[in-house]
Write a protein that holds these residues in place. Structure first.
Motif, PDB file in Angstrom:
ATOM      1  N   LYS A   1      -3.722   1.670  -5.176  1.00 15.18           N
ATOM      2  CA  LYS A   1      -4.771   1.061  -4.365  1.00 15.18           C
ATOM      3  C   LYS A   1      -4.134   0.266  -3.241  1.00 15.18           C
ATOM      4  N   ASN A   2      -4.750   0.324  -2.085  1.00 16.19           N
ATOM      5  CA  ASN A   2      -4.229  -0.426  -0.955  1.00 16.19           C
ATOM      6  C   ASN A   2      -4.388  -1.921  -1.207  1.00 16.19           C
TER       7      ASN A   2
ATOM      8  N   ALA B   1      -6.360   8.247  -1.503  1.00 17.18           N
ATOM      9  CA  ALA B   1      -5.201   7.961  -0.643  1.00 17.18           C
ATOM     10  C   ALA B   1      -4.028   8.838  -1.017  1.00 17.18           C
TER      11      ALA B   1
ATOM     12  N   SER C   1     -12.562   5.898  -3.419  1.00 15.05           N
ATOM     13  CA  SER C   1     -11.386   5.721  -2.572  1.00 15.05           C
ATOM     14  C   SER C   1     -10.385   6.816  -2.884  1.00 15.05           C
TER      15      SER C   1
ATOM     16  N   GLY D   1       0.767  -1.238   0.000  1.00  7.92           N
ATOM     17  CA  GLY D   1       0.000   0.000   0.000  1.00  7.92           C
ATOM     18  C   GLY D   1       0.794   1.280   0.000  1.00  7.92           C
TER      19      GLY D   1
ATOM     20  N   ASN E   1      -5.625   6.654   3.957  1.00 12.27           N
ATOM     21  CA  ASN E   1      -6.599   6.141   2.997  1.00 12.27           C
ATOM     22  C   ASN E   1      -8.023   6.457   3.459  1.00 12.27           C
TER      23      ASN E   1
ATOM     24  N   ASP F   1     -12.120   5.463   2.341  1.00 16.97           N
ATOM     25  CA  ASP F   1     -13.012   4.651   1.509  1.00 16.97           C
ATOM     26  C   ASP F   1     -14.455   4.991   1.841  1.00 16.97           C
TER      27      ASP F   1
ATOM     28  N   SER G   1     -10.059  -2.519   3.246  1.00 22.19           N
ATOM     29  CA  SER G   1     -11.232  -1.701   3.517  1.00 22.19           C
ATOM     30  C   SER G   1     -12.434  -2.533   3.927  1.00 22.19           C
TER      31      SER G   1
ATOM     32  N   TRP H   1     -11.708   6.297   7.437  1.00 22.83           N
ATOM     33  CA  TRP H   1     -10.303   6.635   7.216  1.00 22.83           C
ATOM     34  C   TRP H   1      -9.445   5.572   7.892  1.00 22.83           C
TER      35      TRP H   1
ATOM     36  N   ARG I   1       0.781   5.405   4.528  1.00 26.02           N
ATOM     37  CA  ARG I   1      -0.387   5.570   3.672  1.00 26.02           C
ATOM     38  C   ARG I   1      -1.558   6.075   4.507  1.00 26.02           C
TER      39      ARG I   1
END
Length: 826
Positions: free
Chosen positions: A163-164, A445, A443, A158, A467, A469, A558, A530, A465
Motif C-alpha cells: 500500500k502506498n 499498484a 486499490s 510506496g 497506483n 485508486d 490518495s 491514477w 510505483r
C-alpha cells in the motif's frame, strides 16, 4: 521430538505462574533484530543487527532508511503492549486516540488529519502485521501478541510496500512457528487490579509442519470514576488469540497460514471537564452561564481528580480478526513471495458527545463493520550480483458499513440555539439523526526498487510505483423529531418541501434551527485516479562502520470522499456537493542520513535530517457550521515538516548500557487561508463587509467564516521529543543469572490539540519515567516495575464542546502504575 511436543503442550496448560521470557536463541535462518535500546546487547559480539525493512534481511546500519527497531524483549520490559505505548519509545511517532475508531498514527507529524475519523480517506502511515496491510488504524489498536519485533520506518515507503504510504510504516513481525519445541509464558500483576497473561506454544507436528499458538489476556480497573453510573471508566478487558502453521516441504519453499481473533471491551473513552475559555458567543450562552441556568456543576474542576458524571452510555467494544497465507519460494536467483489476506473489524461504540452530566446529546454512536481482502506478489533478487531488485504488485479491496445515530436531549436547545428557541426544550428534545454510510475502496499498484552497486561503496537505488485508486460511497441521514410540540421526518430530498410548508416567522425559524442542528442529507460521492510516484536514494559506505545516504521521494496520498456529512448550501435546502471529495496529497520528501558505530561497535550514533512538503494537504474543517458535528475534509494549500533525528546507544561494558533517541520536528501550515477558526474566534454573529470580525475571546463578538492559519503549527506535534534510558546488571552465582535495574524515560514538548492552534487547547510538555528491578537468566525473568513513576499529570488530547460554549474537555494519560512480571521459557 514429536513425542516431546504434546508433553510441552500439557505443561503449558498446567503452569501456575506463567511469565514474560527473554528472547531465546534465534534460528539460524532468522535475522537478529534489536532496537537502539537493545542494540548494545545484540551487538556485543558482532555489532550486526539485521532488519527486513526493505523486504530482505539486511544489516540495520547499512540500510539507507531512517528506522527504529524494537524487539519483543524490549517491548515486554517497557510495558509496550500496544501502539499507544509505542510512541514513548520512538520520538518521531505520534499516536492519538479519542477511542479505538478515532485513532491516528503519524510519523514526523504527518499521516492523518487531526480530528474525528472520516472513513473516506487513506492513512498516510502503513500498518503491517506479518506482511499484511491493515486498512484502518482502528483495526490496529489491539494488544500485541507474541511479537518478535517492530520496525518503524520513517518517510515515504510506496516503492517497497504494497500500500502506498507517504509518511512511513509500522512493520510488526510476530514469532514464527519453530521446529524446536518451546513454551513461553508471562504473567503480570499490578495496581488497579491489573493482570496480564501471555502464552505461546510452538513445535513440530511432522518433520515439515510446525505450529505456534499464542494468547494474550489483559484486565485492569478503570482510572476514571463516573459518579453518575458509579462505574470505573477506561478499564481494560482485552483478549487475543493467534495461530500459525508453517509448512516447509522443501528447503526452498515455505507456506505460513495464520489466523487471529481479538476482542476488546475497555468501557472508554471518556473526555471531561479540563478548563473553560471564552468564545465569541453572547455572555449568556457561554458555558458558565449555561451551566448555571441548569444549576449544574461538574463533580470536580480538577481533571486529575479523575471523576466525571457522564449521563450517556459509554462503550468501545471492538472485534478484530482475520487470516493470511504467506508463501516464499526460493527460485535461486530470486525469491517469489505471495501474501494473501482477509481481515475484518467490528466496532460497537457509545459516547457522551456533550461530555457533561446534562442531557444535551444523549446518544452519539457510529457502529462500523470493515472487511478487506488483499493480495500482494513480490519478486526479490537474492543479492548475488551488483544489481539487486524488488518488484511487486498489490491489490486491495475494502468495504465499510456504518450505522450512525445521534439524539439530542432536553438541554440541547439552551446549549446549541439562540433567540426564543433556546428557552424551549422541545425545539431540540428528541431530535434524532439516523445515518447509513457505505464505503467501497479498491486499490491496485505495481511497484519496484533497484539497488545498483556502482562501486563496492557507492549504491544508487531508484524506485517507481504506479497506483490506481477507486472510492465510492453513500451517506444518508434521516432526521426526525416526535415530542409534545413537534413532529416531522426529514430526508435529503424533502427539506425544501418541508421548509415551504412551514409557516413564516417563528415556525420557519424553528424548523431551520432543527435541520441546521442535525442536517438531513443524501449524497453519493465518487473518486478515482491514477498516479505515478517514485524515489531515488544514493548511499555511500565511507568505512566499515560509517554509512551515509541521501534520498528524494515524490509520493501521493490518495484522494478521498467525505463520509461524515457535508455543510449545507446557502439556502439550507441541501448539501454543498462541491465538498464531496478531496484531492490527493502531493508529497516531496528529502532526507539525508549518517549511520555510525565506534569503539568496536559499542557506541552507535545515527543521524537523519528531513524536509517534507505537501500540497493539497487533507485537513478537517467545519466552516463554523454546527450541523456538521464531526467536521468534513478539505484541502489545505500546503504544509511543511522539517527537522532532524538521532538514535544512539552505548555499552561501555557488559554490565552497563544506555541509549538516547530524539527528534526535532518543525511542522507548519505554509498556506491554509480558509481554515476553521479556533474556539476563541468562534460562536459569534457572522462577519460581513459592514460588520468585521472582532477581537478573539470576547463574548458577544463577531466571528469570521474562516481563519488564515498559514505559518502556524500543525496539531499533535511536539517540536522536541526524546526517549532515553539504560540498564545496569550484576552477575549472581554460577548459573549465569543477573540482578539488574533499568530505566526508560520519554519527553515531549508542548503541542496543539486543535486543528487550528488555540490558546485553550495547548497541551504542556511532560516527561514520563519508568523503572524496573529484577533477576534473570537464560530462561527465566522476574522483575518489579513502576511506570509513570513520578505520577506525571498530563493530557493525551484536548477537545472543544460542540456549539462553541467555551468548555474544553480532556482525556488524561494513565497515572502511576506499578506491579511485577514473572516469566519462563521451556
Amino acid at each position: 521430538m514429536l513425542a516431546s511436543f504434546p508433553a510441552l503442550l500439557l505443561a503449558s496448560t498446567a503452569l501456575g505462574s506463567p511469565a514474560v521470557v527473554t528472547d531465546p536463541p534465534v534460528a539460524a535462518d532468522a535475522p537478529v533484530v534489536a532496537t537502539q535500546a537493545d542494540a548494545p546487547a545484540a551487538q556485543e559480539n558482532s555489532g550486526d543487527i539485521l532488519v527486513t525493512a526493505r523486504r530482505r534481511a539486511e544489516t540495520q546500519q547499512t540500510v539507507p532508511i531512517a528506522l527504529s527497531v524494537l524487539t519483543g524483549k524490549s517491548l515486554a520490559e517497557s510495558g509496550t503492549f500496544n501502539v499507544n505505548r509505542l510512541q514513548q519509545q520512538v520520538p518521531s511517532l505520534q499516536f492519538y486516540s479519542s477511542n479505538p475508531r478515532n485513532s491516528a498514527i503519524n510519523i514526523r507529524g504527518l499521516g492523518a488529519p487531526f480530528g474525528l475519523t472520516n472513513d473516506g480517506i487513506e492513512q498516510g502511515v502503513g500498518f503491517y502485521i506479518d506482511g499484511v496491510y491493515i486498512g484502518r488504524v482502528g483495526a490496529a489498536t489491539f494488544d500485541f501478541i507474541d511479537v518478535d519485533r517492530v520496525e518503524v520506518l520513517r518517510g515515504p515507503q510506496g516503492t517497497l510496500y504494497g500500500k502506498n504510504t507517504t509518511s512511513g510504516a509500522l512493520n510488526i513481525t510476530t514469532r514464527a512457528p519453530s521446529f524446536t519445541p518451546e513454551v513461553r509464558a508471562e504473567v503480570s500483576v499490578g495496581n488497579y487490579n491489573f493482570g496480564q497473561l501471555k502464552t505461546s506454544v510452538s513445535g513440530p507436528i511432522t518433520d515439515t509442519l510446525a505450529i505456534r499458538l499464542s494468547t494474550s489476556a489483559t484486565t485492569r480497573d478503570g482510572t476514571i470514576y463516573d459518579v453518575a453510573s458509579k462505574t470505573d471508566l477506561h478499564r481494560q478487558r482485552n483478549l487475543g488469540f493467534r495461530g500459525q502453521a508453517l509448512y516447509k516441504p522443501t528447503d526452498t519453499l515455505s507456506l505460513t497460514l495464520s489466523g487471529d481473533f481479538n476482542v476488546q471491551n475497555p468501557l472508554c473513552c471518556a473526555q471531561y471537564y479540563a478548563r473553560v475559555g471564552t468564545t465569541q458567543r453572547a455572555a449568556n450562552r457561554q458555558y458558565g452561564a449555561l451551566a448555571a441556568a441548569f444549576g449544574y456543576a461538574p463533580p470536580s474542576t480538577n481533571p486529575f481528580d479523575r471523576v466525571t458524571d457522564l449521563d450517556a452510555s459509554i462503550n468501545s467494544r471492538q472485534e478484530v480478526g482475520g487470516a493470511s497465507l504467506v508463501a516464499n519460494w526460493d527460485l535461486g536467483p530470486a525469491t517469489l513471495t505471495s501474501v494473501s489476506a482477509w481481515r475484518y473489524w467490528e466496532w460497537q461504540p457509545a459516547n457522551d458527545r456533550d461530555f457533561i452530566g446534562l442531557p444535551i446529546t444523549t446518544i452519539s454512536q457510529n457502529p462500523s463493520q470493515q472487511k478487506q481482502l488483499s493480495q500482494e506478489f513480490r519478486l526479490a533478487s537474492n543479492g548475488k550480483s551488483r544489481l539487486d531488485y524488488t518488484v511487486g504488485a498489490f491489490l486491495f479491496h475494502q468495504t465499510i458499513r456504518t450505522q450512525g445515530s445521534q439524539v439530542q436531549g432536553s438541554a440541547a436547545s439552551r446549549f446549541l440555539l439562540s433567540g426564543s428557541d433556546a428557552s424551549n426544550p422541545n425545539v431540540l428534545n428528541g431530535l434524532t439523526s439516523t445515518n447509513t454510510i457505505a464505503f467501497d475502496n479498491t486499490s491496485f499498484a505495481v511497484f519496484g526498487k533497484l539497488n545498483w552497486a556502482l562501486t563496492d561503496k557507492l549504491h544508487l537505488q531508484p524506485g517507481l510505483r504506479i497506483n490506481y485508486d477507486k472510492k465510492s460511497g453513500t451517506y444518508d441521514a434521516v432526521v426526525s423529531i416526535a415530542n409534545s410540540q413537534y413532529s416531522f421526518v426529514a430526508t435529503g430530498a424533502n427539506v425544501a418541501a418541508l421548509l415551504a410548508a412551514a409557516q413564516a416567522g417563528a415556525a420557519r425559524t424553528t424548523f431551520q434551527n432543527q435541520i441546521n442542528t442535525l442536517a438531513p442529507q443524501h449524497y453519493s460521492p465518487r473518486f478515482s485516479a491514477w498516479n505515478v510516484s517514485g524515489d531515488l536514494t544514493l548511499s555511500y559506505d565511507f568505512a566499515a562502520d560509517l554509512h551515509g545516504y541521501a534520498s528524494y521521494a515524490r509520493s501521493f496520498k490518495s484522494g478521498g470522499i467525505n463520509l461524515s456529512g457535508l455543510p449545507l448550501n446557502a439556502t439550507s435546502t441541501g448539501v454543498d456537493l462541491t465538498t464531496q471529495s478531496v484531492k490527493p496529497e502531493k508529497v516531496n520528501a528529502y532526507e539525508i542520513g549518517l549511520k555510525t558505530q565506534f569503539l568496536d561497535r559499542r557506541l552507535t550514533l545515527n543521524l537523519a535530517g528531513f524536509w517534507t512538503d505537501i500540497t493539497d494537504y487533507q485537513a478537517t474543517v467545519n466552516n463554523n457550521a454546527i450541523n456538521v458535528i464531526r467536521g468534513y475534509l478539505a484541502n489545505a494549500g500546503k504544509v511543511r515538516s522539517r527537522g532532524f533525528e538521532f538514535d544512539s546507544s552505548f555499552r561501555p561494558s557488559r554490565r552497563f548500557s544506555v541509549y538516547g533517541n530524539g527528534a526535532y520536528t518543525d511542522a507548519k501550515y505554509v498556506d491554509f487561508k480558509n481554515a476553521p477558526c479556533p474556539p476563541e474566534l468562534s460562536g459569534g454573529s457572522a462577519a460581513s463587509a459592514t460588520s468585521p470580525a472582532t477581537a478573539a475571546g470576547v463574548a458577544g463578538g463577531v466571528s469570521p467564516a474562516a481563519c488564515d492559519i498559514s505559518g502556524q503549527r500543525l496539531p499533535g506535534i511536539s517540536k522536541w521529543s526524546f526517549s532515553y534510558g539504560g540498564e545496569y546488571n550484576v552477575p549472581v552465582g554460577r548459573s549465569g543469572g543477573q540482578v539488574y535495574v533499568g530505566y526508560d524515560g520519554s519527553y515531549r514538548s508542548r503541542f496543539s490539540s486543535n486543528p487550528s492552534p488555540s490558546a485553550y487547547t495547548w497541551i504542556g510538555g511532560y516527561a514520563l519515567s519508568s523503572f524496573r528491578l529484577g533477576y534473570r537468566k537464560t530462561d527465566f525473568n522476574v522483575y518489579a516495575w513502576v511506570r509513570n513513576a513520578f505520577d506525571q499529570r498530563y493530557f493525551e488530547l484536548l477537545s472543544t464542546q460542540s456549539g462553541s460554549t467555551g468548555l474544553i474537555v480532556g482525556q488524561p494519560g494513565d497515572p502511576r502504575t506499578f506491579g511485577g512480571t514473572i516469566s519462563k521459557t521451556f
